[in-house]
Design a protein around this motif. Structure first.
Motif, PDB file in Angstrom:
ATOM      1  N   TYR A 194       0.832  -1.218   0.000  1.00 24.41           N
ATOM      2  CA  TYR A 194       0.000   0.000   0.000  1.00 24.41           C
ATOM      3  C   TYR A 194       0.859   1.258   0.000  1.00 24.41           C
ATOM      4  CZ  TYR A 194      -2.413   3.995   1.932  1.00 24.41           C
ATOM      5  OH  TYR A 194      -2.864   5.273   2.139  1.00 24.41           O
ATOM      6  N   THR A 318      -6.819   4.172   9.743  1.00 28.42           N
ATOM      7  CA  THR A 318      -5.761   3.947   8.763  1.00 28.42           C
ATOM      8  C   THR A 318      -6.297   3.119   7.600  1.00 28.42           C
ATOM      9  OG1 THR A 318      -4.974   1.959   9.857  1.00 28.42           O
ATOM     10  CG2 THR A 318      -3.955   4.045  10.523  1.00 28.42           C
ATOM     11  N   GLU A 321      -4.758  -2.054   7.299  1.00 32.34           N
ATOM     12  CA  GLU A 321      -4.346  -2.654   8.556  1.00 32.34           C
ATOM     13  C   GLU A 321      -5.445  -3.619   9.011  1.00 32.34           C
ATOM     14  OE1 GLU A 321      -2.905   0.502  11.244  1.00 32.34           O
ATOM     15  OE2 GLU A 321      -0.976  -0.030  10.357  1.00 32.34           O
TER      16      GLU A 321
END
Ligand SMILES: C[S@@+](CC[C@H](N)C(=O)[O-])C[C@H]1O[C@@H](n2cnc3c(N)ncnc32)[C@H](O)[C@@H]1O
Length: 410
Positions: A194, A318, A321
């Motif tokens: 990512y 985020t 994750e």
């Protein structure tokens, strides 16, 4: 339909212990699995028919699993009486005792929870709550069996909700879509991938350049506004507050935080394209803003070691994750937050299915309790906010309500 399945359609009313329980126990004791699906019955019948006709049996490609619990839930009488509900609860308990799963998806793409709700039972009803309880127990047990690694669902059960979906359930979002062409899920599953993926800012979204997958979308603005208020335990003293936001994205929550004129506003961000945008938009020049460049796993542990800063509010949202990361974050949060401080996060945990969303709501409560914290949820309707998802590959939030978490020390 097998005899077990037929029994669970409640052919006899009223639903009584004496009629249903011995029969159910008899079927299960005689070896019929509590997970025996309608699809397995159909496959068995197809095989038998082909054998008789001397033909080769065509494999069944269906991926659904319509389990006994689905049939029971689907067949709940709308006019069910309280005494009958108790019997159904006992039947559910027996099925769980014999290994029924809580998270299978039936031929209509529904969970048992969806079906219970459709039959006029509320989220507060004993049957729905029992199902959630089974989900929570199964998930916590699975975590133990995996030696602490968090995996939302059993990857050995291909018929379950897939592990790919599991990743999406357990992480900070929604926004976990594949980008890298040779490994479709790498962006969602792997932070290193990512962080090397090019991003692009559009008017209403932050997306991955190549595949146009949403990292952040502006339909979440209301959620961010609510969350920003949570981060100031004393709304009359915002100018003396020190706040941390993990994950800048479109800076929506940071803009709300800035409006409160906090004493210090820390922003932790790992992606180079996002950091470049922050620089371009002047975030580095703001007097009260401190930018922590890099992954929170690195920058926050440094802050913790230095031991100089403690926060009134910490927000976490985020991308790419997993819930395991959140468990790791709890360790850091308890060290960085003031005793009266508040921790919150974008709660997309399990939000592609309302049953999973309810299960994870409880799992978070249990996990933070291990740190002497409690999680209070406020439920908000999302009826007006949810987008049509036309511009992204798939929807990542399928519940029309949002559980906003507010986590504090008890
Ligand atoms: C969903 S966006 C955050 C959106 C933000 N809440 C807002 O209001 O616009 C997620 C952000 O987290 C960043 N991120 C992902 N993993 C991170 C990590 N381990 N540490 C710091 N930032 C991370 C991503 O680059 C992205 O900018």
């Amino acid at each position: 339909m097998s005899e077990l399945h037929s029994l669970l359609t409640f052919p006899e009313r009223p639903i009584s212990q004496s009629y249903y329980l011995p029969k159910l126990q008899h079927f299960l004791k005689s070896g019929i699995p509590a997970t025996y699906t309608l699809e397995q019955v159909a496959a068995f019948e197809r095989e038998e028919k082909s054998e008789c006709e001397g033909e080769e049996c065509n494999a069944d490609n269906s991926t659904s699993n319509t389990t006994p619990l689905h049939i029971l839930a689907r067949s709940l009488p709308l006019d069910i009486k309280n005494e009958e509900l108790q019997v159904v609860m006992n039947m559910m308990n027996i099925l769980f005792e014999y290994g029924a799963g809580w998270n299978f998806i039936d031929y209509e793409d529904k969970t048992v929870g969806d079906l219970i709700l459709e039959r006029n039972q509320s989220r507060e009803s004993p049957l729905y709550k029992r199902l959630v309880e089974a989900g929570v127990s199964a998930e916590l047990l699975l975590r133990k069996l995996n030696g602490g690694d968090v995996e939302f669902l059993d990857t050995d059960e291909p018929e379950d909700i897939s592990s790919e979906e599991a990743i999406q359930m357990v992480s900070g979002g929604e926004k976990q879509e594949p980008v890298v062409s040779d490994d479709n899920d790498a962006t969602a599953a792997n932070q290193q991938v990512y962080l090397k993926t090019k991003l692009e800012y559009k008017n209403d979204a932050l997306i991955t350049k190549e595949n146009k997958d949403g990292v952040m979308m502006d339909w979440e603005t209301k959620i961010m506004e609510i969350a920003s208020e949570t981060l100031f335990p004393d709304l009359k003293a915002t100018s003396s507050a020190t706040v941390l936001n993990i994950g800048f994205g479109m800076g929506i929550i940071d803009t709300f935080i800035q409006a409160q004129k906090p004493f210090r506003h820390y922003i932790c961000e790992a992606h180079p394209d996002v950091l470049a945008k922050m620089r371009k938009d002047g975030w580095y020049e703001k007097d009260n803003v401190i930018i922590l460049e890099g992954r929170w796993q690195d920058t926050l542990n440094k802050l913790l070691d230095e031991g100089d800063v403690f926060f009134d509010g910490i927000y976490y949202d985020t991308f790419s994750e997993h819930y395991q990361d959140m468990l790791d974050l709890y360790d850091v949060v308890v060290g960085l937050i003031k005793p009266e401080g508040v921790f919150s996060f974008f709660n997309g945990l399990g939000a592609d299915r309302s049953l999973c969303y309810d299960v994870y709501k409880e799992i978070v409560e249990i996990d933070v309790a291990n740190y002497g914290m409690k999680c209070d949820y406020t439920k908000y309707s999302l009826d007006e906010q949810l987008p049509d998802w036309n511009d992204v590959k798939r929807s990542y939030f399928n519940c029309n309500y949002y559980y906003h978490p507010r986590i504090t020390f008890v």
